[in-house]
Design a protein around this motif. Structure first.
Motif, PDB file in Angstrom:
ATOM      1  N   LYS A   1      49.738  40.976  44.143  1.00  0.00           N
ATOM      2  CA  LYS A   1      49.384  42.528  43.965  1.00  0.00           C
ATOM      3  C   LYS A   1      50.358  43.031  44.845  1.00  0.00           C
ATOM      4  N   GLU A   2      50.940  44.141  43.984  1.00  0.00           N
ATOM      5  CA  GLU A   2      52.171  44.755  44.757  1.00  0.00           C
ATOM      6  C   GLU A   2      51.840  46.477  44.359  1.00  0.00           C
ATOM      7  N   SER A  15      60.053  41.363  35.387  1.00  0.00           N
ATOM      8  CA  SER A  15      58.903  40.882  34.742  1.00  0.00           C
ATOM      9  C   SER A  15      57.572  40.956  35.536  1.00  0.00           C
ATOM     10  N   ILE A  16      56.508  41.135  35.243  1.00  0.00           N
ATOM     11  CA  ILE A  16      55.181  41.176  36.033  1.00  0.00           C
ATOM     12  C   ILE A  16      54.612  39.613  35.402  1.00  0.00           C
ATOM     13  N   SER A  20      49.258  38.479  37.723  1.00  0.00           N
ATOM     14  CA  SER A  20      49.776  39.392  38.580  1.00  0.00           C
ATOM     15  C   SER A  20      49.516  40.765  38.466  1.00  0.00           C
ATOM     16  N   LEU A  22      50.852  44.912  39.056  1.00  0.00           N
ATOM     17  CA  LEU A  22      51.426  45.739  39.601  1.00  0.00           C
ATOM     18  C   LEU A  22      51.226  47.404  39.608  1.00  0.00           C
ATOM     19  N   ILE A  37      60.822  46.421  31.286  1.00  0.00           N
ATOM     20  CA  ILE A  37      59.731  45.864  32.190  1.00  0.00           C
ATOM     21  C   ILE A  37      58.979  45.170  31.194  1.00  0.00           C
ATOM     22  N   VAL A  39      55.750  43.038  30.612  1.00  0.00           N
ATOM     23  CA  VAL A  39      54.503  42.727  31.135  1.00  0.00           C
ATOM     24  C   VAL A  39      53.399  41.475  30.872  1.00  0.00           C
ATOM     25  N   ARG A  42      49.439  42.394  34.558  1.00  0.00           N
ATOM     26  CA  ARG A  42      48.780  43.934  34.361  1.00  0.00           C
ATOM     27  C   ARG A  42      49.772  44.763  34.996  1.00  0.00           C
ATOM     28  N   LEU A  43      50.318  46.052  34.458  1.00  0.00           N
ATOM     29  CA  LEU A  43      50.757  47.098  35.052  1.00  0.00           C
ATOM     30  C   LEU A  43      49.877  48.282  35.001  1.00  0.00           C
ATOM     31  N   GLY A  69      49.423  40.469  28.672  1.00  0.00           N
ATOM     32  CA  GLY A  69      49.586  41.448  29.511  1.00  0.00           C
ATOM     33  C   GLY A  69      49.008  42.739  29.101  1.00  0.00           C
TER      34      GLY A  69
END
Length: 186
Positions: A1-2, A15-16, A20, A22, A37, A39, A42-43, A69
């Motif tokens: 998690k970021e 890439s997420i 994960s 973001l 980007i 996904v 999860r973005l 995603g």
């Protein structure tokens, strides 16, 4: 998690990964020409973020939602100067609740849906497919595609700088259900 805050510059494909998250609360995310980007996880967009090209750039690739995603928006946000604003492939993909997603000044399409049936709600596309590419504000392809389009607006003027088609459906086996939406192409 970021979590990303402030201004972010992405110089290469990003890439997420699956499983994960973001969270983006930055005011602007700048992406280099031709970069995307992707996904797979999860973005989560939590601020009025603008995803756009770098200052000297022309077009970045866009946000690609693949497999499981999800692009989740807890606030309204904007995507601009991408080849395709959001590309959803084989995923349910977009969860923005009542938050407006604005996609503008793109080259190929605002949203491209391929082989899946997401629900699009409160999307605004303006000038998102030039006559060179002849796609739509919302382009739908693949025999398994049957999205729901609700409270969406597509604008443009069908010129070299505008949206060529409001909605472009690729094959006879592809479908869509549309409710309370406005497609205005001159």
């Amino acid at each position: 998690k970021e979590t990303w805050t402030k201004k972010i510059y992405i110089g290469d494909n990003f890439s997420i990964p699956a499983d994960s998250v973001l969270t983006v609360s930055a005011d602007t995310v700048f992406v280099a020409d031709g970069k995307k980007i992707e996904v797979l996880g999860r973005l989560k967009v939590t601020a009025g973020t603008v995803f756009t090209k770098t200052n000297a750039g022309s077009y970045w690739s866009g946000i690609d939602i693949k497999s499981n995603g999800v692009l989740e928006a807890t606030s309204s946000f904007t995507i601009e100067y991408a080849d395709t604003g959001i590309d959803i492939e084989n995923a349910s993909g977009l969860s923005n609740g009542s938050n407006l997603v604005t996609i503008k000044n793109c080259r190929q399409a605002g949203i491209w849906i391929n082989n899946c049936s997401p629900s699009l709600y409160k999307i605004y596309c303006n000038n998102v497919s030039t006559s060179t590419y002849q796609n739509g504000g919302i382009t739908i392809t693949g025999s398994y595609a049957n999205p729901t389009i609700d409270h969406c607006t597509v604008k443009g003027d069908s010129t070299s700088n505008g949206t060529y088609y409001g909605i472009k459906i690729g094959t006879s086996s592809t479908g869509a259900s549309m409710y309370d939406s406005d497609i205005g192409i001159r």
